[in-house]
Design a protein around this motif. Sequence first.
Motif, PDB file in Angstrom:
ATOM      1  N   ASN A   1       0.830  -1.192   0.000  1.00 15.82           N
ATOM      2  CA  ASN A   1       0.000   0.000   0.000  1.00 15.82           C
ATOM      3  C   ASN A   1       0.870   1.250   0.000  1.00 15.82           C
ATOM      4  O   ASN A   1       2.006   1.249   0.451  1.00 15.82           O
ATOM      5  N   ALA A   2       0.299   2.363  -0.476  1.00 16.07           N
ATOM      6  CA  ALA A   2       1.048   3.612  -0.483  1.00 16.07           C
ATOM      7  C   ALA A   2       1.407   4.005   0.937  1.00 16.07           C
ATOM      8  O   ALA A   2       0.636   3.837   1.875  1.00 16.07           O
ATOM      9  N   ALA A   3       2.594   4.525   1.094  1.00 23.48           N
ATOM     10  CA  ALA A   3       3.084   4.844   2.435  1.00 23.48           C
ATOM     11  C   ALA A   3       2.389   6.047   3.043  1.00 23.48           C
ATOM     12  O   ALA A   3       2.316   6.188   4.255  1.00 23.48           O
ATOM     13  N   GLY A   4       1.860   6.940   2.209  1.00 25.44           N
ATOM     14  CA  GLY A   4       1.193   8.108   2.756  1.00 25.44           C
ATOM     15  C   GLY A   4       2.190   9.167   3.184  1.00 25.44           C
ATOM     16  O   GLY A   4       3.388   9.035   3.008  1.00 25.44           O
ATOM     17  N   PRO A   5       1.715  10.240   3.794  1.00 27.68           N
ATOM     18  CA  PRO A   5       2.597  11.338   4.176  1.00 27.68           C
ATOM     19  C   PRO A   5       3.516  10.957   5.318  1.00 27.68           C
ATOM     20  O   PRO A   5       3.217  10.083   6.123  1.00 27.68           O
ATOM     21  N   THR A   6       4.652  11.619   5.380  1.00 27.57           N
ATOM     22  CA  THR A   6       5.582  11.401   6.471  1.00 27.57           C
ATOM     23  C   THR A   6       4.954  11.862   7.773  1.00 27.57           C
ATOM     24  O   THR A   6       4.400  12.954   7.856  1.00 27.57           O
ATOM     25  N   PRO A   7       4.969  11.019   8.809  1.00 29.87           N
ATOM     26  CA  PRO A   7       4.273  11.396  10.050  1.00 29.87           C
ATOM     27  C   PRO A   7       4.911  12.590  10.732  1.00 29.87           C
ATOM     28  O   PRO A   7       6.114  12.789  10.678  1.00 29.87           O
ATOM     29  N   SER A   8       4.073  13.362  11.390  1.00 28.36           N
ATOM     30  CA  SER A   8       4.561  14.475  12.198  1.00 28.36           C
ATOM     31  C   SER A   8       4.257  14.146  13.643  1.00 28.36           C
ATOM     32  O   SER A   8       3.122  14.252  14.100  1.00 28.36           O
ATOM     33  N   LEU A   9       5.275  13.703  14.390  1.00 28.67           N
ATOM     34  CA  LEU A   9       5.038  13.142  15.713  1.00 28.67           C
ATOM     35  C   LEU A   9       5.833  13.846  16.792  1.00 28.67           C
ATOM     36  O   LEU A   9       6.090  13.307  17.860  1.00 28.67           O
TER      37      LEU A   9
ATOM     38  N   LEU B   1       0.109   5.042  15.580  1.00 29.94           N
ATOM     39  CA  LEU B   1       0.398   5.442  14.209  1.00 29.94           C
ATOM     40  C   LEU B   1      -0.623   4.850  13.248  1.00 29.94           C
ATOM     41  O   LEU B   1      -1.199   3.794  13.503  1.00 29.94           O
ATOM     42  N   SER B   2      -0.813   5.513  12.137  1.00 31.57           N
ATOM     43  CA  SER B   2      -1.611   4.933  11.071  1.00 31.57           C
ATOM     44  C   SER B   2      -0.759   3.922  10.301  1.00 31.57           C
ATOM     45  O   SER B   2       0.469   3.885  10.438  1.00 31.57           O
ATOM     46  N   GLU B   3      -1.407   3.110   9.489  1.00 33.45           N
ATOM     47  CA  GLU B   3      -0.657   2.143   8.683  1.00 33.45           C
ATOM     48  C   GLU B   3       0.342   2.859   7.778  1.00 33.45           C
ATOM     49  O   GLU B   3       1.484   2.432   7.630  1.00 33.45           O
ATOM     50  N   GLY B   4      -0.091   3.970   7.196  1.00 31.23           N
ATOM     51  CA  GLY B   4       0.810   4.712   6.325  1.00 31.23           C
ATOM     52  C   GLY B   4       2.031   5.235   7.059  1.00 31.23           C
ATOM     53  O   GLY B   4       3.145   5.237   6.526  1.00 31.23           O
ATOM     54  N   GLU B   5       1.833   5.672   8.303  1.00 33.11           N
ATOM     55  CA  GLU B   5       2.959   6.176   9.086  1.00 33.11           C
ATOM     56  C   GLU B   5       3.927   5.051   9.461  1.00 33.11           C
ATOM     57  O   GLU B   5       5.142   5.241   9.477  1.00 33.11           O
ATOM     58  N   VAL B   6       3.379   3.879   9.763  1.00 30.30           N
ATOM     59  CA  VAL B   6       4.249   2.730  10.049  1.00 30.30           C
ATOM     60  C   VAL B   6       5.063   2.366   8.814  1.00 30.30           C
ATOM     61  O   VAL B   6       6.275   2.142   8.877  1.00 30.30           O
TER      62      VAL B   6
ATOM     63  N   PRO C   1       0.138  -7.268  17.762  1.00 32.54           N
ATOM     64  CA  PRO C   1      -0.788  -6.589  18.675  1.00 32.54           C
ATOM     65  C   PRO C   1      -0.623  -5.069  18.569  1.00 32.54           C
ATOM     66  O   PRO C   1       0.499  -4.573  18.364  1.00 32.54           O
ATOM     67  N   PRO C   2      -1.695  -4.312  18.706  1.00 31.13           N
ATOM     68  CA  PRO C   2      -1.607  -2.852  18.585  1.00 31.13           C
ATOM     69  C   PRO C   2      -0.651  -2.209  19.586  1.00 31.13           C
ATOM     70  O   PRO C   2      -0.101  -1.130  19.305  1.00 31.13           O
ATOM     71  N   HIS C   3      -0.422  -2.843  20.736  1.00 29.71           N
ATOM     72  CA  HIS C   3       0.478  -2.250  21.736  1.00 29.71           C
ATOM     73  C   HIS C   3       1.953  -2.520  21.426  1.00 29.71           C
ATOM     74  O   HIS C   3       2.834  -2.108  22.181  1.00 29.71           O
ATOM     75  N   THR C   4       2.245  -3.196  20.330  1.00 31.45           N
ATOM     76  CA  THR C   4       3.629  -3.484  19.967  1.00 31.45           C
ATOM     77  C   THR C   4       4.393  -2.185  19.700  1.00 31.45           C
ATOM     78  O   THR C   4       3.948  -1.346  18.901  1.00 31.45           O
ATOM     79  N   PRO C   5       5.538  -1.970  20.341  1.00 30.62           N
ATOM     80  CA  PRO C   5       6.339  -0.769  20.049  1.00 30.62           C
ATOM     81  C   PRO C   5       6.754  -0.729  18.581  1.00 30.62           C
ATOM     82  O   PRO C   5       7.108  -1.765  18.002  1.00 30.62           O
ATOM     83  N   ILE C   6       6.740   0.438  17.994  1.00 34.10           N
ATOM     84  CA  ILE C   6       7.151   0.570  16.593  1.00 34.10           C
ATOM     85  C   ILE C   6       8.608   0.152  16.430  1.00 34.10           C
ATOM     86  O   ILE C   6       9.025  -0.303  15.360  1.00 34.10           O
ATOM     87  N   SER C   7       9.392   0.264  17.509  1.00 30.25           N
ATOM     88  CA  SER C   7      10.799  -0.148  17.433  1.00 30.25           C
ATOM     89  C   SER C   7      10.932  -1.634  17.129  1.00 30.25           C
ATOM     90  O   SER C   7      11.925  -2.069  16.527  1.00 30.25           O
ATOM     91  N   VAL C   8       9.944  -2.445  17.539  1.00 27.39           N
ATOM     92  CA  VAL C   8       9.974  -3.876  17.231  1.00 27.39           C
ATOM     93  C   VAL C   8       9.842  -4.092  15.725  1.00 27.39           C
ATOM     94  O   VAL C   8      10.581  -4.882  15.120  1.00 27.39           O
ATOM     95  N   ILE C   9       8.910  -3.389  15.105  1.00 26.33           N
ATOM     96  CA  ILE C   9       8.710  -3.522  13.660  1.00 26.33           C
ATOM     97  C   ILE C   9       9.927  -3.015  12.901  1.00 26.33           C
ATOM     98  O   ILE C   9      10.363  -3.612  11.911  1.00 26.33           O
TER      99      ILE C   9
ATOM    100  N   GLY D   1       7.376  -5.976  -1.111  1.00 27.94           N
ATOM    101  CA  GLY D   1       6.013  -5.682  -0.691  1.00 27.94           C
ATOM    102  C   GLY D   1       5.602  -6.552   0.471  1.00 27.94           C
ATOM    103  O   GLY D   1       6.425  -7.241   1.080  1.00 27.94           O
ATOM    104  N   GLY D   2       4.303  -6.513   0.795  1.00 29.12           N
ATOM    105  CA  GLY D   2       3.808  -7.314   1.904  1.00 29.12           C
ATOM    106  C   GLY D   2       2.529  -6.740   2.461  1.00 29.12           C
ATOM    107  O   GLY D   2       1.737  -6.127   1.745  1.00 29.12           O
ATOM    108  N   ASP D   3       2.346  -6.897   3.788  1.00 29.57           N
ATOM    109  CA  ASP D   3       1.111  -6.444   4.413  1.00 29.57           C
ATOM    110  C   ASP D   3       1.339  -6.248   5.904  1.00 29.57           C
ATOM    111  O   ASP D   3       2.240  -6.863   6.492  1.00 29.57           O
ATOM    112  N   LEU D   4       0.540  -5.387   6.501  1.00 31.34           N
ATOM    113  CA  LEU D   4       0.523  -5.173   7.938  1.00 31.34           C
ATOM    114  C   LEU D   4      -0.890  -5.397   8.442  1.00 31.34           C
ATOM    115  O   LEU D   4      -1.860  -4.995   7.800  1.00 31.34           O
ATOM    116  N   SER D   5      -0.996  -6.045   9.612  1.00 31.00           N
ATOM    117  CA  SER D   5      -2.312  -6.263  10.189  1.00 31.00           C
ATOM    118  C   SER D   5      -2.197  -6.366  11.700  1.00 31.00           C
ATOM    119  O   SER D   5      -1.097  -6.472  12.250  1.00 31.00           O
TER     120      SER D   5
END
Length: 341
Positions: free
Chosen positions: A3-11, A24-29, A113-121, A143-147
């Motif tokens: 999927n398209a990555a979307g805009p760069t997150p502003s965090l 984060l949204s999927e695009g931000e991840v 799981p949604p509580h997974t730190p983004i650092s793990v991914i 490519g691939g998928d996130l869920s």
Amino acid sequence: MTNAAGPTPSLGSASADTLTLADLSEGEVLARIFPRLPQATAELLGPGDDAAVIAAPDGRFVVTTDMMIHGPDFRLAWSTPHDLGWKAAATNLSDVAAMGATPSALVVAIAAPPHTPISVIEGIADGLRACCEALSPGCGVVGGDLSASDTLTLAVTAFGDLGGRPPVLRSGARPGDVVAIAGRLGEAAAGLELLFRHGVDDAGNPDAARAAELKLTHPHAIAAQLRPEPPVVLGPVAALGGATAMLDVSDGLAIDAGRIARASGVGIDFDSRTLGERIEVSLGGGEDHGLLATFPVDVPLPVGFRAIGVVTAEVGAILVDGAPHDQGGWDPYRGWNGAVG
């Protein structure tokens, strides 16, 4: 991940150490993951559309897939995210190599799981990149998928190029062929045995601190289990060297040799002198991801392979020094242990 990555997150000042997937949204991840992933040489169109496009100069390609699930396949208390990414890539690269092909691209799906730190991914992505660069330069993630899921799960699909050669199947071994192995035997099983015996707390639960101690005291065995280094480049070498049959030793030498024996209508007799000091571990332990191959007796073994036995005419038989041997090994539905930690 196509999927398209979307805009760069502003965090603001938030970091991957504190952010979770739920923040984060999927695009931000995806925007955080894509720069970490290796690009495939065969990539014609990478992440960003509904599907990737990869070159198949041979007109054919090999394809394989494998899953890793928290519990039966790994423990977060023992494996770092980098380890998980590395192993997810390595196990698939090895399957491609076992066909005599060169890995060209990976597609990776992650459910967490949604509580997974983004650092793990991010760590998983770094492990994928490091493994491809080390074991199969030119192979990348296209490519691939996130869920979301209650259980962290990685699913990888790998593609490979045969380079104009016929694939090396399990069904081509002939009586009199030399049985040879490239890679380790029994080390991953020894590492897993150490983790289950000493990498747990008093209640038997996986323990990160004790596992960290094992990584210092038994680095080779633990690394063989958590970060296997299959001889991926030797798959095409074996094909060019005349291999008549080949497979990736993932479930154990004896059980995987039995698969060649049944597919080829032959038997295999191992020489115990070639199997190391712990023969039963070499025969029954899985996840070394070495390449088991058979070669005509009059063909020099390619560099990196060593003889460990001979093909016999006794259909389906697995022998050690001429005596029948049990074909036990890893089976996901037998002795299943889904403990997490």
